[in-house]
Design a protein around this motif. Structure first.
Motif, PDB file in Angstrom:
ATOM      1  N   SER A 219       0.814  -1.219   0.000  1.00  0.00           N
ATOM      2  CA  SER A 219       0.000   0.000   0.000  1.00  0.00           C
ATOM      3  C   SER A 219       0.844   1.264   0.000  1.00  0.00           C
ATOM      4  N   ASN A 255      -9.670  -1.826   5.827  1.00  0.00           N
ATOM      5  CA  ASN A 255     -11.088  -1.904   5.420  1.00  0.00           C
ATOM      6  C   ASN A 255     -11.557  -0.659   4.677  1.00  0.00           C
ATOM      7  N   LYS A 256     -10.644   0.047   4.027  1.00  0.00           N
ATOM      8  CA  LYS A 256     -11.023   1.202   3.217  1.00  0.00           C
ATOM      9  C   LYS A 256     -10.709   0.935   1.750  1.00  0.00           C
ATOM     10  N   GLU A 257     -11.582   1.381   0.888  1.00  0.00           N
ATOM     11  CA  GLU A 257     -11.365   1.198  -0.545  1.00  0.00           C
ATOM     12  C   GLU A 257     -10.297   2.178  -1.032  1.00  0.00           C
ATOM     13  N   ASN A 258      -9.527   1.717  -2.021  1.00  0.00           N
ATOM     14  CA  ASN A 258      -8.443   2.529  -2.598  1.00  0.00           C
ATOM     15  C   ASN A 258      -7.506   3.068  -1.510  1.00  0.00           C
TER      16      ASN A 258
END
Length: 346
Positions: A219, A255-258
């Protein structure tokens, strides 16, 4: 009535001069005034005698002049002298005795206060010495752990050379990385204060080698605009501080998108700015206030000790840490450091 500034007043002025030289911190105003009154009262008694005024009775004032005339006509001048000298002696001795008692009390009180301060300083030094001794014992113990860890790491390297099974090699690699983290933690406890001028590229190569087995590595986006710029740091301790910030950001983007973590390193003339930004859950104003006041705080996966450690490390490197965050938007950490000398070879 006329008042003549005579030898009695001169004696009182001399006494006031010496009296004002004394420092009374523990004697109240009433007691000091009592001594002063007794001195003045005793000195006034010798003004009625024949021996104190050399020039003229009238120089002592109208009341004393009339009193002396009456004593002269009654043939009681000697009695008047005796009364004056007696009362002077009684009140003067009493006032001086009282003054010495007060001075002795003042001296005793000052000695007590000094001893109290010395005792407090001595107690603080003993506590500090005990803490230093305890810390040194921990350092010796932790330092002794390096030897077996080095031996284990060497054996793992030998096994890795001899092993051909990919799965076993993977496990051996994980063990080796775990040992490396142990070494880093040991170095962190020992807190070597030595600092060297290192290139930004080398520092982040070390950081990413440590994070290579962590899920956060996928990430992270690094934008190093000054890879050859240098900063004076303790490689192990400073890298550990950066890693703590990265792991905090990674916890925030779960747990977050993008979800992403962006690290930027820029050169601003005499300073290097390292920013670590995420688009995670952010922090509330209360948590930001706790960070600014050096208070520990709790998050989902952290006790808050890590961020306090980061602030301490940055300050030890003569840098500054700034935090900006908005709830459900993200958090930005900014580290401001002085750039290394151009003529440094390392």
């Amino acid at each position: 009535m006329d008042y003549y500034f005579d030898k009695v007043a001169i004696l009182e002025m001399i006494y006031i001069f010496f009296y004002s030289k004394k420092s009374f911190k523990n004697i109240n105003f009433f007691k000091r005034s009592l001594v002063l009154f007794l001195i003045f009262f005793s000195i006034q008694w010798i003004d009625i005698t024949r021996y104190f005024s050399i020039l003229d009775y009238r120089s002592t004032g109208e009341i004393f002049f009339e009193l002396r005339n009456i004593a002269f006509f009654l043939d009681a001048s000697l009695l008047l002298d005796l009364v004056g000298i007696s009362f002077f002696s009684i009140f003067f001795i009493f006032s001086i005795t009282l003054l010495y008692i007060f001075l002795d009390y003042e001296k005793t009180k000052s000695i007590y206060e000094d001893q109290k301060k010395i005792a407090a300083i001595s107690s603080a030094l003993e506590i500090q010495e005990s803490e230093n001794r305890y810390f040194k014992e921990i350092q010796y113990l932790v330092h002794d752990l390096k030897t077996p860890l080095f031996s284990i790491n060497t054996l793992i390297e030998i096994l890795s050379i001899q092993e051909e099974n990919p799965k076993k090699l993977e496990y051996l690699g994980k063990i080796s990385n775990s040992l490396e983290r142990c070494n880093i933690m040991i170095s962190e406890i020992l807190r070597d204060t030595n600092k060297n001028y290192l290139k930004i590229r080398k520092i982040f190569d070390f950081i990413f080698s440590y994070l290579s087995i962590h899920n956060c590595i996928h990430s992270i986006k690094l934008c190093n605009y000054c890879p050859d710029s240098k900063i004076k740091v303790n490689k192990i301790v400073f890298s550990r501080a950066i890693i703590n910030l990265i792991l905090n950001s990674y916890d925030a983007i779960q747990n977050k998108e993008n979800a992403n973590i962006t690290i930027k390193v820029k050169d601003y003339i005499n300073f290097i700015i390292i920013s670590i930004e995420d688009n995670g859950i952010g922090m509330s104003e209360e948590v930001l206030q706790q960070i600014s006041t050096n208070k520990k705080f709790s998050t989902k996966n952290s006790s808050g000790i890590g961020l306090n450690f980061v602030k301490t490390v940055i300050e030890e490197h003569d840098g500054k840490l700034f935090v900006s965050s908005k709830k459900n938007v993200g958090t930005q950490f900014y580290i401001l450091l002085k750039k290394g000398e151009v003529n440094e070879k390392k």
